[in-house]
Design an enzyme around this catalytic site. Structure first.
Site, PDB file in Angstrom:
ATOM      1  N   ASN A 174      -4.519   6.298   8.092  1.00 34.59           N
ATOM      2  CA  ASN A 174      -3.389   7.051   8.082  1.00 34.59           C
ATOM      3  C   ASN A 174      -2.685   7.009   6.769  1.00 34.59           C
ATOM      4  O   ASN A 174      -2.114   7.967   6.379  1.00 34.59           O
ATOM      5  CB  ASN A 174      -2.274   6.517   9.176  1.00 34.59           C
ATOM      6  CG  ASN A 174      -2.527   6.735  10.364  1.00 34.59           C
ATOM      7  OD1 ASN A 174      -3.233   7.704  10.711  1.00 34.59           O
ATOM      8  ND2 ASN A 174      -2.248   6.058  11.319  1.00 34.59           N
ATOM      9  N   VAL A 217      -2.815  -0.890  -2.406  1.00 34.46           N
ATOM     10  CA  VAL A 217      -1.939  -0.516  -1.153  1.00 34.46           C
ATOM     11  C   VAL A 217      -2.214  -1.731  -0.048  1.00 34.46           C
ATOM     12  O   VAL A 217      -1.506  -1.916   0.908  1.00 34.46           O
ATOM     13  CB  VAL A 217      -1.866   0.872  -0.592  1.00 34.46           C
ATOM     14  CG1 VAL A 217      -0.950   0.869   0.525  1.00 34.46           C
ATOM     15  CG2 VAL A 217      -1.782   1.624  -2.039  1.00 34.46           C
ATOM     16  N   HIS A 237       5.741  -8.876  -0.945  1.00 30.60           N
ATOM     17  CA  HIS A 237       5.810  -7.952   0.262  1.00 30.60           C
ATOM     18  C   HIS A 237       5.678  -8.283   1.441  1.00 30.60           C
ATOM     19  O   HIS A 237       4.508  -8.409   1.936  1.00 30.60           O
ATOM     20  CB  HIS A 237       4.796  -6.805  -0.147  1.00 30.60           C
ATOM     21  CG  HIS A 237       4.944  -5.633   0.803  1.00 30.60           C
ATOM     22  ND1 HIS A 237       6.157  -4.847   0.974  1.00 30.60           N
ATOM     23  CD2 HIS A 237       3.993  -5.007   1.443  1.00 30.60           C
ATOM     24  CE1 HIS A 237       5.824  -3.891   1.735  1.00 30.60           C
ATOM     25  NE2 HIS A 237       4.430  -4.019   2.208  1.00 30.60           N
TER      26      HIS A 237
END
Length: 307
Positions: free
Chosen positions: A11, A117, A174
């Site tokens: 995705n 990512v 994060h």
């Protein structure tokens, strides 16, 4: 033609590839280990060219040779976080994936800038840096751009302003220990700390911290990808165009904020080749203490890597 490669056609990767080709500044290669997935998604996206007017080509492949000569390689490959799964639990599986990806990417694009990512992103960015042997400023990870986007959304709703009026500042991991900086988060140029009470600032910060988990709980079978892909696309654009834009990203630190041999979300200036400058904010004692706590969380993850 200049080329950007996206590794992983899930995705996040596929939506990112779509966003990048629509920006129309480079050809895009989307790679995945699953046969047919990147090819099918790339073909689907390519059939919107006449509608949207982009001229560059997007292709899907299972062969790293197709990524050769990429100026930027974005690594999204890895398993998605499932409900109840912590970022730390992703580590063992995604470390193996990252090792294979970095090796293959640099074999064909040794001059590329790596944008990471895959989660847990601070640790995966550190791993990519170590595996690649690249200068630290050529490896950067998604962090505060996404976290800041989440914060900006909630701040804007609270204050009744447009989200674009909010310049968020989120530093650190994060993850659960990320540090929202109200003094450095600006709303129409004014610090958030002057616009809301400390209690309200904490409430907004907690909402931002839990933003990803909240989406996972709603979706049940996946995690966020619209905002993450938009955040990465903005980073890639700043690097590719050499804009010098300041963004909060996961960066390898070497003395900044008193930290070394660690990746942490901090403000950086992005440009050709990756990070042009790491911005050191004048943190007060409490802000710095919270950042150091967040750093310890990332250090613990890094220590568990098999390097």
């Amino acid at each position: 033609m200049p080329k950007i490669s996206v590794i992983g056609a899930g995705n996040v990767g596929a939506t990112l590839a779509q966003r990048l080709i629509e920006k129309d500044f480079a050809d895009v290669v989307m790679l995945d280990v699953v046969e047919g997935i990147p090819q099918g998604k790339a073909l689907d996206i390519s059939q919107s060219a006449s509608v949207l007017g982009f001229r560059h080509a997007i292709t899907g492949s299972n062969d790293y040779a197709e990524t050769a000569g990429s100026e930027i390689v974005v690594i999204t490959a890895g398993i998605a976080r499932k409900p109840g799964m912590t970022r730390e639990e992703l580590l063992a599986i995604n470390q193996k994936i990252m090792t294979d990806v970095v090796s293959n990417c640099l074999k064909y694009s040794p001059e590329a800038t790596l944008v990471v990512v895959s989660n847990p992103v601070d640790t995966m960015t550190y791993l990519a840096w170590k595996l690649s042997g690249l200068p630290r400023k050529r490896v950067v990870g998604l962090s505060g751009v996404l976290d800041g986007g989440r914060l900006a959304t909630f701040v804007a709703r609270e204050l009744g302003v447009n989200p674009s009026a909010v310049s968020p500042c989120v530093m650190g991991e994060h993850g659960g220990s990320m540090v929202v900086m109200p003094r450095f988060t600006l709303v129409n140029g004014k610090p958030l700390s002057e616009l809301v009470s400390p209690e309200k600032a904490d409430e907004l910060a907690k909402r931002a911290v839990n933003g990803g988990a909240e989406i996972v709980a709603f979706l049940k079978t996946g995690s966020a990808f619209y905002a993450p892909s938009a955040s990465v696309a903005a980073m890639v654009e700043a690097i590719f165009l050499g804009s010098g834009k300041v963004m909060n990203c996961a960066a390898v630190l070497d003395g900044e904020y008193g930290l070394r041999n660690i990746v942490l979300g901090v403000p950086v200036k992005l440009g050709k080749g990756g990070i042009k400058e790491i911005i050191t904010l004048p943190l007060d004692g409490q802000e710095n203490a919270r950042l150091q706590v967040s750093a310890e969380m990332v250090k613990a993850q890094i220590a568990s890597l098999s390097l």
